[in-house]
Design an enzyme around this catalytic site. Structure first.
Site, PDB file in Angstrom:
ATOM      1  N   ARG A  29       5.936  -6.098 -21.677  1.00 39.78           N
ATOM      2  CA  ARG A  29       5.833  -4.926 -20.812  1.00 39.78           C
ATOM      3  C   ARG A  29       6.943  -3.943 -21.148  1.00 39.78           C
ATOM      4  O   ARG A  29       6.709  -2.912 -21.755  1.00 39.78           O
ATOM      5  CB  ARG A  29       5.891  -5.347 -19.336  1.00 39.78           C
ATOM      6  CG  ARG A  29       5.619  -4.213 -18.382  1.00 39.78           C
ATOM      7  CD  ARG A  29       5.712  -4.634 -16.924  1.00 39.78           C
ATOM      8  NE  ARG A  29       7.074  -4.909 -16.487  1.00 39.78           N
ATOM      9  CZ  ARG A  29       7.443  -5.032 -15.217  1.00 39.78           C
ATOM     10  NH1 ARG A  29       6.547  -4.930 -14.241  1.00 39.78           N
ATOM     11  NH2 ARG A  29       8.697  -5.282 -14.891  1.00 39.78           N
ATOM     12  N   TYR A  72     -18.695   2.920   8.214  1.00 38.68           N
ATOM     13  CA  TYR A  72     -19.381   3.484   7.049  1.00 38.68           C
ATOM     14  C   TYR A  72     -20.326   2.466   6.436  1.00 38.68           C
ATOM     15  O   TYR A  72     -19.970   1.292   6.276  1.00 38.68           O
ATOM     16  CB  TYR A  72     -18.365   3.904   5.982  1.00 38.68           C
ATOM     17  CG  TYR A  72     -17.697   5.228   6.256  1.00 38.68           C
ATOM     18  CD1 TYR A  72     -18.438   6.405   6.331  1.00 38.68           C
ATOM     19  CD2 TYR A  72     -16.317   5.293   6.426  1.00 38.68           C
ATOM     20  CE1 TYR A  72     -17.819   7.618   6.570  1.00 38.68           C
ATOM     21  CE2 TYR A  72     -15.685   6.509   6.661  1.00 38.68           C
ATOM     22  CZ  TYR A  72     -16.447   7.672   6.735  1.00 38.68           C
ATOM     23  OH  TYR A  72     -15.829   8.868   6.964  1.00 38.68           O
ATOM     24  N   MET A 122     -10.437   5.688   6.031  1.00 35.22           N
ATOM     25  CA  MET A 122      -9.159   6.260   5.581  1.00 35.22           C
ATOM     26  C   MET A 122      -8.093   6.210   6.671  1.00 35.22           C
ATOM     27  O   MET A 122      -6.943   5.865   6.432  1.00 35.22           O
ATOM     28  CB  MET A 122      -9.365   7.713   5.132  1.00 35.22           C
ATOM     29  CG  MET A 122      -8.102   8.349   4.572  1.00 35.22           C
ATOM     30  SD  MET A 122      -8.285  10.106   4.293  1.00 35.22           S
ATOM     31  CE  MET A 122      -9.476  10.138   2.971  1.00 35.22           C
ATOM     32  N   LYS A 141      13.359   0.016  -6.049  1.00 34.57           N
ATOM     33  CA  LYS A 141      12.342   0.918  -6.622  1.00 34.57           C
ATOM     34  C   LYS A 141      11.239   1.183  -5.593  1.00 34.57           C
ATOM     35  O   LYS A 141      11.105   0.434  -4.613  1.00 34.57           O
ATOM     36  CB  LYS A 141      11.764   0.283  -7.890  1.00 34.57           C
ATOM     37  CG  LYS A 141      11.075  -1.055  -7.665  1.00 34.57           C
ATOM     38  CD  LYS A 141      10.824  -1.793  -8.978  1.00 34.57           C
ATOM     39  CE  LYS A 141      10.103  -3.108  -8.731  1.00 34.57           C
ATOM     40  NZ  LYS A 141      10.033  -3.930  -9.957  1.00 34.57           N
TER      41      LYS A 141
HETATM   42  C1  LIG Z   1      10.445  -5.218  -9.658  1.00 36.73           C
HETATM   43  C2  LIG Z   1      11.428  -5.869 -10.528  1.00 36.73           C
HETATM   44  C3  LIG Z   1      12.325  -6.805 -10.008  1.00 36.73           C
HETATM   45  C4  LIG Z   1      12.238  -7.336  -8.602  1.00 36.73           C
HETATM   46  O1  LIG Z   1      11.161  -8.246  -8.537  1.00 36.73           O
HETATM   47  P1  LIG Z   1      10.837  -9.067  -7.209  1.00 36.73           P
HETATM   48  O2  LIG Z   1       9.742  -9.970  -7.632  1.00 36.73           O
HETATM   49  O3  LIG Z   1      10.406  -8.053  -6.206  1.00 36.73           O
HETATM   50  O4  LIG Z   1      12.073  -9.752  -6.804  1.00 36.73           O
HETATM   51  C5  LIG Z   1      13.321  -7.293 -10.845  1.00 36.73           C
HETATM   52  N1  LIG Z   1      13.392  -6.897 -12.135  1.00 36.73           N
HETATM   53  C6  LIG Z   1      12.529  -6.015 -12.675  1.00 36.73           C
HETATM   54  C7  LIG Z   1      12.658  -5.640 -14.096  1.00 36.73           C
HETATM   55  C8  LIG Z   1      11.509  -5.483 -11.903  1.00 36.73           C
HETATM   56  O5  LIG Z   1      10.618  -4.648 -12.447  1.00 36.73           O
END
Ligand SMILES: *Cc1c(COP(=O)(O)O)cnc(C)c1O
Length: 377
Positions: A150, A272, A320, A51
């Site tokens: 979640r 800044y 930035m 992801k």
């Molecule tokens: C992001 C995620 C993972 C991977 O988690 P890591 O801590 O990066 O290994 C696995 N399962 C779900 C549902 C996630 O959202």
């Protein structure tokens, strides 16, 4: 390769390119991390969580590399990510969407051959209807909430889904999954609580394979492995567990160019807000990466970059597009315009910079931005 003329000749670390920073992604290290994780969970298999563009490192390249190493399960967060990844993997790779199925997305999801992670009864019903419309079975994964509140089916919706499954139906459940909230902490009681809840769910949904562990979960022991683990950060070299030595290999190196050097007198203000005032005459370098390039503003006056193993503290605020460092500790003439300094590498890990920034390795990686010249090695 090397054109900048420093006082003592060309700097070894300078490269010619319009880019001001060089992000090196070590694919061999990525492969070794995958194999390390696969070995840890065997006989279960290891998926790859890709992801957010594989945590900022390039999902197509990372996906294809891991596919070649035998990985066949790839988790994205969003449908658009899954669609982008699809052409880079062979047909037998499965691509999952962790955030679930958006209303109206069902026909596209079916057509693209993407597997949704079903997080609610409503999503389940919509996917079933889509399968009936198409007159064929559609694959899905069922995610359960085991205590993170979640994503995933809440306890009160389990019964209805179990009943629908019992009647056969048009959705083919490939496996059931849940996600650990505190897997990076060996000591957390939440791990055992979630495992107990997942064990109860596995009894309600008997016969289905289990997918449970993220990176941290891989190192919690085989009870957490199910048949498929879902590591993300550990593949990319981040520490799966807090407070113990990191078993993973560093994958990312980042060097950034110097765009200005100057010596300021005592009393000079830096950056800044003039938050830093030089207490003595100081040699400063302005480096071409700022918060738009993943150096969080919270590193202002805190973090450091490195050259020749020497720590070069960040002074004043992170801008930035740049950050200013104190290079007084280096021999005069060591640095010149275009010289590279280390942000991530042998002297500074993701965890180091994340700690200084008050964040986690995940946020550092995914924030790196697209202004660096990227090399896959
Ligand atoms: C992001 C995620 C993972 C991977 O988690 P890591 O801590 O990066 O290994 C696995 N399962 C779900 C549902 C996630 O959202």
């Amino acid at each position: 390769m090397d054109t900048a003329l420093g006082e003592d000749g060309p700097s070894r670390t300078t490269r010619t390119s319009g880019a001001c920073g060089y992000l090196t992604i070590n694919l061999a290290a990525l492969e070794r991390n995958y194999e390390r994780l696969a070995k840890e969970v065997a006989p279960a298999r290891a998926a790859a969580v890709v992801k957010a563009d594989a945590y900022g490192l390039g999902a197509s390249k990372i996906g294809a590399t891991l596919y070649a190493r035998g990985c066949r399960h790839f988790f994205t967060a969003q449908f658009v990510e899954a669609v982008r990844l699809r052409p880079h993997l062979d047909k037998d790779a499965l691509i999952f969407v962790l955030n679930g199925l958006q209303p109206g997305n069902e026909p596209d999801c079916a057509r693209e051959g993407i597997v949704p992670v079903i997080n609610s009864l409503e999503q389940w019903q919509r996917w079933s209807t889509q399968a009936q419309t198409l007159g064929r079975r559609l694959p899905a994964v069922l995610q359960f909430d085991t205590g993170m509140s979640r994503l995933g089916l809440p306890p009160e919706e389990r019964g209805a889904v179990a009943a629908a499954l019992g009647m056969g139906g048009t959705v083919e459940v490939l496996f059931i999954m849940s996600h650990l909230a505190s897997a990076d902490d060996f000591e957390s009681g939440q791990n055992g609580d979630q495992l107990a809840e997942m064990t109860r769910i596995a009894q309600e949904f008997a016969g289905f394979d289990i997918c449970f562990a993220n990176s941290g979960g891989v190192f919690l022991g085989s009870n957490y492995h199910g048949v498929l683990a879902r590591p993300g950060i550990a593949l990319y070299g981040g520490a799966p567990t807090a407070g113990v030595p990191n078993p993973m290999e560093q994958v990312v190196q980042l060097e950034v160019a110097i765009v200005q050097l100057r010596t300021v007198p005592a009393g000079a203000r830096v950056g800044y807000g003039g938050t830093h005032v030089a207490s003595v005459e100081t040699r400063l370098a302005t480096v071409a990466a700022g918060y738009a390039d993943g150096l969080p503003r919270s590193l202002s006056g805190k973090g450091a970059l490195y050259c020749d193993g020497v720590r070069l503290p960040i002074v004043g605020r992170v801008s930035m597009d740049s950050v200013t460092i104190d290079v007084t500790a280096l021999p005069a003439g060591r640095l010149s315009l275009g010289s590279l300094v280390e942000v991530l590498g042998p002297n500074q890990t993701l965890e180091d910079i994340a700690r200084d920034a008050g964040t986690i390795s995940y946020e550092i990686l995914t924030g790196l931005g697209d202004r660096y010249d990227r090399h896959y090695r």
